[in-house]
Each structure stands twice: as structure tokens, then as C-alpha cells.
Design a protein around this motif. Structure first.
Motif, PDB file in Angstrom:
ATOM      1  N   LYS A  54    -124.491 -55.155  82.948  1.00 54.07           N
ATOM      2  CA  LYS A  54    -123.465 -55.698  82.060  1.00 54.07           C
ATOM      3  C   LYS A  54    -123.257 -57.163  82.430  1.00 54.07           C
ATOM      4  O   LYS A  54    -123.064 -57.485  83.595  1.00 54.07           O
ATOM      5  N   THR A  55    -123.301 -58.060  81.418  1.00 57.93           N
ATOM      6  CA  THR A  55    -123.172 -59.485  81.699  1.00 57.93           C
ATOM      7  C   THR A  55    -122.233 -60.175  80.724  1.00 57.93           C
ATOM      8  O   THR A  55    -122.013 -59.712  79.603  1.00 57.93           O
ATOM      9  N   ALA A  89    -124.148 -57.971  77.141  1.00 59.47           N
ATOM     10  CA  ALA A  89    -123.240 -56.932  76.655  1.00 59.47           C
ATOM     11  C   ALA A  89    -122.488 -56.284  77.808  1.00 59.47           C
ATOM     12  O   ALA A  89    -122.919 -56.336  78.957  1.00 59.47           O
ATOM     13  N   LEU A  90    -121.375 -55.643  77.438  1.00 61.35           N
ATOM     14  CA  LEU A  90    -120.582 -54.885  78.397  1.00 61.35           C
ATOM     15  C   LEU A  90    -120.713 -53.378  78.166  1.00 61.35           C
ATOM     16  O   LEU A  90    -119.958 -52.599  78.732  1.00 61.35           O
ATOM     17  N   HIS A  91    -121.685 -52.986  77.345  1.00 57.04           N
ATOM     18  CA  HIS A  91    -121.865 -51.571  77.015  1.00 57.04           C
ATOM     19  C   HIS A  91    -123.324 -51.331  76.630  1.00 57.04           C
ATOM     20  O   HIS A  91    -123.983 -52.183  76.060  1.00 57.04           O
ATOM     21  N   VAL A 149    -113.917 -55.262  80.088  1.00 55.04           N
ATOM     22  CA  VAL A 149    -113.368 -56.519  79.570  1.00 55.04           C
ATOM     23  C   VAL A 149    -112.348 -57.080  80.556  1.00 55.04           C
ATOM     24  O   VAL A 149    -112.333 -58.281  80.843  1.00 55.04           O
ATOM     25  N   ARG A 150    -111.530 -56.214  81.096  1.00 53.22           N
ATOM     26  CA  ARG A 150    -110.534 -56.644  82.089  1.00 53.22           C
ATOM     27  C   ARG A 150    -111.227 -57.243  83.313  1.00 53.22           C
ATOM     28  O   ARG A 150    -110.817 -58.292  83.822  1.00 53.22           O
ATOM     29  N   ARG A 151    -112.294 -56.601  83.789  1.00 52.56           N
ATOM     30  CA  ARG A 151    -113.022 -57.141  84.941  1.00 52.56           C
ATOM     31  C   ARG A 151    -113.682 -58.480  84.601  1.00 52.56           C
ATOM     32  O   ARG A 151    -113.721 -59.391  85.429  1.00 52.56           O
ATOM     33  N   ALA A 152    -114.199 -58.601  83.379  1.00 52.07           N
ATOM     34  CA  ALA A 152    -114.784 -59.879  82.951  1.00 52.07           C
ATOM     35  C   ALA A 152    -113.714 -60.968  82.932  1.00 52.07           C
ATOM     36  O   ALA A 152    -113.941 -62.087  83.413  1.00 52.07           O
ATOM     37  N   PRO A 184    -122.999 -61.009  86.224  1.00 50.22           N
ATOM     38  CA  PRO A 184    -122.861 -59.555  86.132  1.00 50.22           C
ATOM     39  C   PRO A 184    -121.393 -59.153  86.192  1.00 50.22           C
ATOM     40  O   PRO A 184    -120.592 -59.764  86.897  1.00 50.22           O
ATOM     41  N   VAL A 185    -121.056 -58.136  85.442  1.00 53.63           N
ATOM     42  CA  VAL A 185    -119.708 -57.560  85.469  1.00 53.63           C
ATOM     43  C   VAL A 185    -119.822 -56.219  86.165  1.00 53.63           C
ATOM     44  O   VAL A 185    -120.557 -55.335  85.724  1.00 53.63           O
ATOM     45  N   ASP A 186    -119.114 -56.100  87.260  1.00 51.20           N
ATOM     46  CA  ASP A 186    -119.113 -54.885  88.067  1.00 51.20           C
ATOM     47  C   ASP A 186    -118.888 -53.674  87.173  1.00 51.20           C
ATOM     48  O   ASP A 186    -118.002 -53.669  86.325  1.00 51.20           O
ATOM     49  N   ASP A 187    -119.657 -52.637  87.387  1.00 53.77           N
ATOM     50  CA  ASP A 187    -119.566 -51.443  86.549  1.00 53.77           C
ATOM     51  C   ASP A 187    -119.199 -50.214  87.364  1.00 53.77           C
ATOM     52  O   ASP A 187    -119.754 -49.148  87.176  1.00 53.77           O
TER      53      ASP A 187
END
Length: 167
Positions: free
Chosen positions: A137-138, A130-132, A11-14, A153-156
Motif C-alpha cells: 500500500k502506497t 493504492a491503499l487497497h 487512510v488514517r495511517r497515511a 509505504p503505508v503500514d498495513d
């Protein structure tokens, strides 16, 4: 964004990505995963809805309000830039009813963990992903003025310092 399930670092990265892009408002479509995720939304013009895996405690309400986030009581409807937006998690009967009526400009939902974008009559239905529990993750960024939508995309790259909180 949707379906963070307590993955605070994602969430922080998003939110960092949103800041870089100049996003002005954030909507979380449920399966929050705990107060720590909501704390990441403080400082934003933000709204959220509870998901089917969220079990909000009444004691959280003052904390949520202290974060200047509106406490959701059922269906969420907001107006931004003159657009009527309905927000659901996606599992609720009200979501299916809102889709059948199709009276909003946009309907945002999560729950399926899959990004989606389609029309029902004139109403645009958007699932940010979703982030999970997904490989990619998007989150989604929608420009209400131009109607342009991007799934990002959210870096994972999880590290041992990442906060993973679920209850």
C-alpha cells in the motif's frame, strides 16, 4: 493518495505519515469508499475526485461541505505553488484527453492501483498507488518547489479494531 475503498484505518495511517512529514495539502484520486474516509481529510487543505466505485449520494454534499472539502463535479483542476494540477481517477475519457493535450504541470490519477511516475511532453503524470487490493500500500508525496517525489509505504498491520467500510 488513491483507491482507499473505505479502508479508513489505512487512510488514517497515511494522514499520520503526512503529518510527520509536514505535508501541507492532500489530494485523493478517487475510489474513496464512503464518507468516513472523507472525514479523515477534514482539517487538511484537501481535494478529492470520485472514482468508478464511488456512488456519491446527493445527501452527502452538505456533509462534505461541512468538512470544508470542495464537492467535485467532474474534472478537478487546482493550482498550488503556481503549478497547474489536473486530478482524475483514471478511468474517465477526460483523463485520456488531458494526457493527449498535456497542458498541465502535473496530472494525478489512481485507478490502476500501481504507483507510476512519467512524463508526457512537459506534464508529469503521477499515480500514488493504492491503499487497497495491493500487496504494498502506497501514497506519494510531491514537493512542488523541488519536484521531488517519494512513494511511501503505508503500514498495513490491520487489527480487529480497524474500520473497514465499503458500500
Amino acid at each position: 493518495m488513491s483507491d482507499s475503498h473505505g479502508r479508513v484505518d489505512r487512510v488514517r495511517r497515511a494522514c499520520d505519515l503526512f503529518r510527520q512529514l509536514g505535508v501541507q495539502a492532500v489530494i485523493h484520486c478517487g475510489d474513496i469508499g464512503g464518507m468516513e474516509v472523507l472525514e479523515e481529510l477534514s482539517g487538511w487543505q484537501a481535494w478529492f475526485i470520485w472514482g468508478n466505485t464511488d456512488f456519491p449520494r446527493p445527501a452527502w454534499r452538505p456533509q462534505v461541505e461541512a468538512l470544508q472539502l470542495p464537492w467535485p463535479d467532474g474534472q478537478l483542476e487546482i493550482t498550488l505553488a503556481g503549478k497547474r494540477i489536473a486530478v482524475f481517477h483514471g478511468h474517465e475519457l477526460g483523463c485520456q484527453l488531458a494526457m493527449a493535450v498535456a497542458e498541465h504541470d502535473y496530472l494525478f490519477h489512481g485507478h490502476t492501483h500501481q504507483p507510476d511516475d512519467y512524463l508526457i511532453e512537459r506534464m508529469r503524470v503521477i499515480n500514488p498507488g493504492a491503499l487497497h487490493r495491493v500487496r504494498l500500500k502506497t501514497v506519494a508525496v510531491l514537493d512542488l518547489a523541488s519536484d521531488a517525489l517519494d512513494f511511501l509505504p503505508v503500514d498495513d498491520q490491520l487489527t480487529s479494531d480497524d474500520e473497514i467500510l465499503e458500500y
